[in-house]
Design an enzyme around this catalytic site. Structure first.
Site: not given
Length: 226
Positions: A29, A32, A85, A87, A98, A100, A107, A125
């Site tokens: 999710t 990105t 995923d 981050a 993770k 946000g 997740e 990041k």
């Protein structure tokens, strides 16, 4: 200089190559991951690639279906081959923060039921030490103000996440408390402490959970492997 969105797109499209025909894939999710989904949607149309997607949020499930993906819930698959995923922070040990987007519980559930995991990030990041990004903690709505007080007493600088002046609600109907820690000296100890707090559903520390990080950078896309 490439924009942050361009770096995210490059990482997302590079990570799409990790998906092979016939796989069961955990779909993350976030902004990105949306580029990853776009890339996978293109592969479905152009190359006829077929895979089962296991989403980590309702919005990922909805967008995946729009792109022609076969979407199943975690309870409807035997095992996940790979989860990809995003981050919010990644350190040199490939530990991360993770949540946000408020989806860290789904997740983490999907990630822990995967054979392997990969994260996709832009180079901003990647950090030397976790903690600059506020650490999300999903908690039950009932009694959450007491948890805020307890976390404040511990020096965690908690703040209930708000949207339009109201507490943000996760897909499970819970609340997010963001901890403004600045730095986390011992993420394992903090993870244990948060997990043992009554009322905490899940925290956003993802420790020893990913094997690969795909990084979009100004000098191109690169991989960090554990």
């Amino acid at each position: 200089m490439k924009s942050q969105d361009e770096l995210k797109k490059e990482a997302g499209y590079r990570a799409a190559d990790l998906v092979e025909d016939g796989m069961t894939v955990g779909l993350g999710t976030g902004s990105t991951v949306r580029y990853l989904l776009d890339a996978l949607g293109e592969r479905i149309k152009k190359d006829g690639v077929h895979f089962i997607g296991v989403p980590t949020s309702k919005r990922t499930a909805d967008y995946g279906r729009e792109l022609g993906m076969e979407i199943k819930s975690l309870d409807d698959v035997d095992q996940i081959d790979i989860t990809i995923d995003g981050a919010d922070e990644v350190d040199p040990d490939l530990n991360g923060i993770k949540g946000g987007g408020g989806a860290q519980t789904w997740e983490k559930l999907v990630a822990t039921n995967s054979k392997t995991c990969a994260w996709i990030v832009d180079e901003s990041k990647v950090v030397d030490q976790l903690g600059k990004f506020p650490l999300p903690v999903e908690v039950l709505a009932y009694g959450h103000k007491q948890l805020v007080k307890r976390m404040a007493d511990l020096g965690y600088r908690p703040e209930v996440r708000l949207v339009d002046g109201q507490p943000f609600e996760t897909d499970e109907g819970n609340i997010i408390i963001d901890l403004h820690l600045d730095q986390i000296d011992d993420p394992y100890a903090l993870a244990d402490k948060l997990s043992n707090m009554t009322g905490v559903v899940e925290h956003g520390l993802f420790l020893d959970m990913t094997q690969t990080v795909v990084i979009g950078g100004q000098d191109g896309t690169k991989l960090m492997n554990k």
